[in-house]
Scaffold this active site. Structure first.
Site, PDB file in Angstrom:
ATOM      1  CG  HIS A 310      87.373 -10.444  17.535  1.00 24.89           C
ATOM      2  ND1 HIS A 310      87.505  -9.074  17.519  1.00 24.89           N
ATOM      3  CD2 HIS A 310      87.088 -10.806  16.265  1.00 24.89           C
ATOM      4  CE1 HIS A 310      87.320  -8.633  16.286  1.00 24.89           C
ATOM      5  NE2 HIS A 310      87.067  -9.664  15.512  1.00 24.89           N
ATOM      6  CG  HIS A 353      91.840 -16.079  10.785  1.00 27.01           C
ATOM      7  ND1 HIS A 353      91.462 -17.243  11.406  1.00 27.01           N
ATOM      8  CD2 HIS A 353      90.963 -15.903   9.770  1.00 27.01           C
ATOM      9  CE1 HIS A 353      90.405 -17.745  10.805  1.00 27.01           C
ATOM     10  NE2 HIS A 353      90.087 -16.952   9.797  1.00 27.01           N
ATOM     11  CD  GLU A 359      89.761 -13.760   5.762  1.00 27.66           C
ATOM     12  OE1 GLU A 359      90.314 -12.699   6.128  1.00 27.66           O
ATOM     13  OE2 GLU A 359      89.510 -14.691   6.540  1.00 27.66           O
ATOM     14  CG  HIS A 383      94.897 -11.298   4.098  1.00 25.67           C
ATOM     15  ND1 HIS A 383      94.161 -10.519   4.966  1.00 25.67           N
ATOM     16  CD2 HIS A 383      96.016 -10.594   3.808  1.00 25.67           C
ATOM     17  CE1 HIS A 383      94.811  -9.400   5.209  1.00 25.67           C
ATOM     18  NE2 HIS A 383      95.940  -9.416   4.506  1.00 25.67           N
ATOM     19  CG  HIS A 389      94.955 -12.724   7.358  1.00 22.47           C
ATOM     20  ND1 HIS A 389      94.826 -13.992   6.834  1.00 22.47           N
ATOM     21  CD2 HIS A 389      93.719 -12.379   7.784  1.00 22.47           C
ATOM     22  CE1 HIS A 389      93.574 -14.402   6.928  1.00 22.47           C
ATOM     23  NE2 HIS A 389      92.881 -13.436   7.515  1.00 22.47           N
TER      24      HIS A 389
END
Length: 459
Positions: A310, A353, A359, A383, A389
């Site tokens: 990803h 993460h 964020e 976050h 998260h």
């Protein structure tokens, strides 16, 4: 009386085609002086006025300024006095908006925060774009101009009338979520529906009008001391992400109207007002590279992983406001648009993460692929730096067992993120007053059970 280069419509825009090119527009023929910026007498008896968005001595490729040729100079106003926004809203219905750059009003909170859709004004309230702006979080000093940002949300049910906003502190990236905005600026008019964005640079006066007094809602990211630009592409090459030719800036459109007009000025985080006896939207012609612009998010050229793993969300950056450190942003504006997922043997949703960046996410429409059914359009999440998260338990279970056939991700969806190197502080409004904080957000991860098997062997 309103004048323009033809009838002002959504199409009365021109390609920006880059962020440091020279552009010119005139609503009357030959209104732009030839050969010099300040002739002794300007065409049509206009006044020459420069708006500088950078220091005079910055390198040429970074220098930003626009020359206005206007009916009256913008200096013609009464002294600025303190402005107190009308106290719309009341607890239990529409929350009282608070616009602030004070980041110490509440204690730090490292928890994952999610907001249900931010509440709209009641029918009995008259709320325009400025009176409906509320600050959710932010960091940095707007006085130092060395970087910083503020995240606001707006809700409104009426247009700004005989009022313009002047932000002396920062550029404003406006992201409509519900309802189209008509943004009238000194250089012209932009219509910005949901799934499009616009940027109004620091110091450009503007007013926001809405269709037939409908309800509108959206997000604003204000950056201090820096400007938004398209990111460098590096190994991606010459093409991809947001292409310069798809950014549009208005054409000249002016009004020669005598009336009492209020200029609301945000300066050092405080609000002031001044009166003038004419419309500030009286620029007949202009040239330069310091202008508002808009962009259609559907035109973003998505880059994605095509074999395994990803890719980092930085590949979805539309605009960046860089800091003084290469590769580190005051704010990146990132989107998660419809795209194909084709990776093999890969957990396809965003990975779990912890990040050295803050964020803030919002949802314009649809269902975000990592929080389906719970993260709603018109809401948001924060976050914070180093707070973990990732996908909720339901998303994890599905993504761990589904067949990895090619699939179109996020159809009918547009999520976005304001990602910042600053450690963002919540405001009292964002943490308490807005009343849509989802206190059960943490529960979405509690179903993540241990799948550890010490006897597992690779097959």
């Amino acid at each position: 009386m309103v004048h323009c280069a033809g009838v002002v419509t959504e199409g009365d825009l021109q390609y920006l085609s880059g962020f440091n090119n020279e552009f010119a527009s005139e609503a009357l023929p030959d209104a732009l002086p030839e050969g010099q910026n300040t002739p002794q007498v300007c065409p049509y008896g206009l006044y020459a006025e420069q708006l500088s968005g950078s220091a005079f001595t910055e390198p040429r490729h970074e220098n930003k300024r626009t020359w206005f040729y206007r009916i009256r100079p913008s200096v013609k106003h009464t002294p600025f006095t303190k402005y107190t926004r009308p106290e719309v809203g009341h607890p239990g219905t529409y929350p009282v908006p608070v616009l602030t750059t004070r980041w110490d009003d509440v204690d730090p909170n490292p928890n994952q925060i999610r907001w249900l859709p931010f509440k709209m004004p009641e029918d009995s309230e008259d709320v325009d774009f400025i009176t409906g702006l509320s600050t959710v979080a932010g960091a940095g000093d707007c006085k130092a101009r060395m970087g910083g940002m503020a995240i606001h949300v707006y809700t409104a049910n009426r247009s700004m009338v005989d009022t313009a906003f002047n932000n002396s502190d920062g550029d404003m990236l406006i992201v409509p979520q519900q309802g189209a905005l008509t943004v009238r600026t000194e250089v012209g008019v932009m219509r910005v529906p949901p799934n499009e964005i616009c940027v109004v640079p620091r110091g450009v006066r503007f007013a926001v009008e809405i269709d037939d007094e409908k309800l509108v809602r959206g997000y604003v990211c204000e950056v201090f001391g820096v400007h938004y630009k398209i990111p460098d592409l590096g190994p991606i090459g010459a093409n991809g992400l947001a292409n310069p030719r798809d950014f549009l800036t208005p054409v000249a459109a002016y009004e020669d109207r005598e009336c009492e007009f209020t200029i609301i000025n945000k300066f050092q985080g405080a609000m002031f007002q001044a009166k003038m006896q004419h419309s500030p939207f009286d620029v007949v012609a202009w040239h330069g590279n310091y202008v508002p612009f808009k962009y259609d998010l559907d035109k973003f050229m998505v880059i994605n992983a095509t074999l395994f793993d990803h890719a980092d969300p930085s590949i979805f950056t539309v605009l960046t406001a860089p800091s003084g450190i290469p590769g580190v942003a005051v704010c990146d504006f990132v989107i998660f648009p419809p795209r194909w997922a084709v990776q093999e043997h890969t957990f396809r949703p965003p990975y779990y993460h912890r990040n050295c960046m803050s964020e803030f996410m919002g949802l314009i429409k649809g269902e975000y692929e990592a929080k389906k059914g719970a993260f709603l359009p018109g809401g948001g999440s924060l976050h914070s730096i180093m707070t973990p998260h990732g996908p909720d338990a339901k998303t994890y279970d599905i993504a761990s067992t589904e067949a990895l056939d090619p699939v179109k991700v996020a159809e009918g969806t547009q999520a976005f993120m304001f990602e910042s190197s600053f450690s963002l502080a919540l405001t009292r409004w964002g943490e308490e007053t807005c009343e849509t904080v989802d206190s059960d957000y943490f529960q979405c991860w509690q179903g993540l059970e241990s799948n550890f098997d010490p006897s597992w062997k690779k097959t």
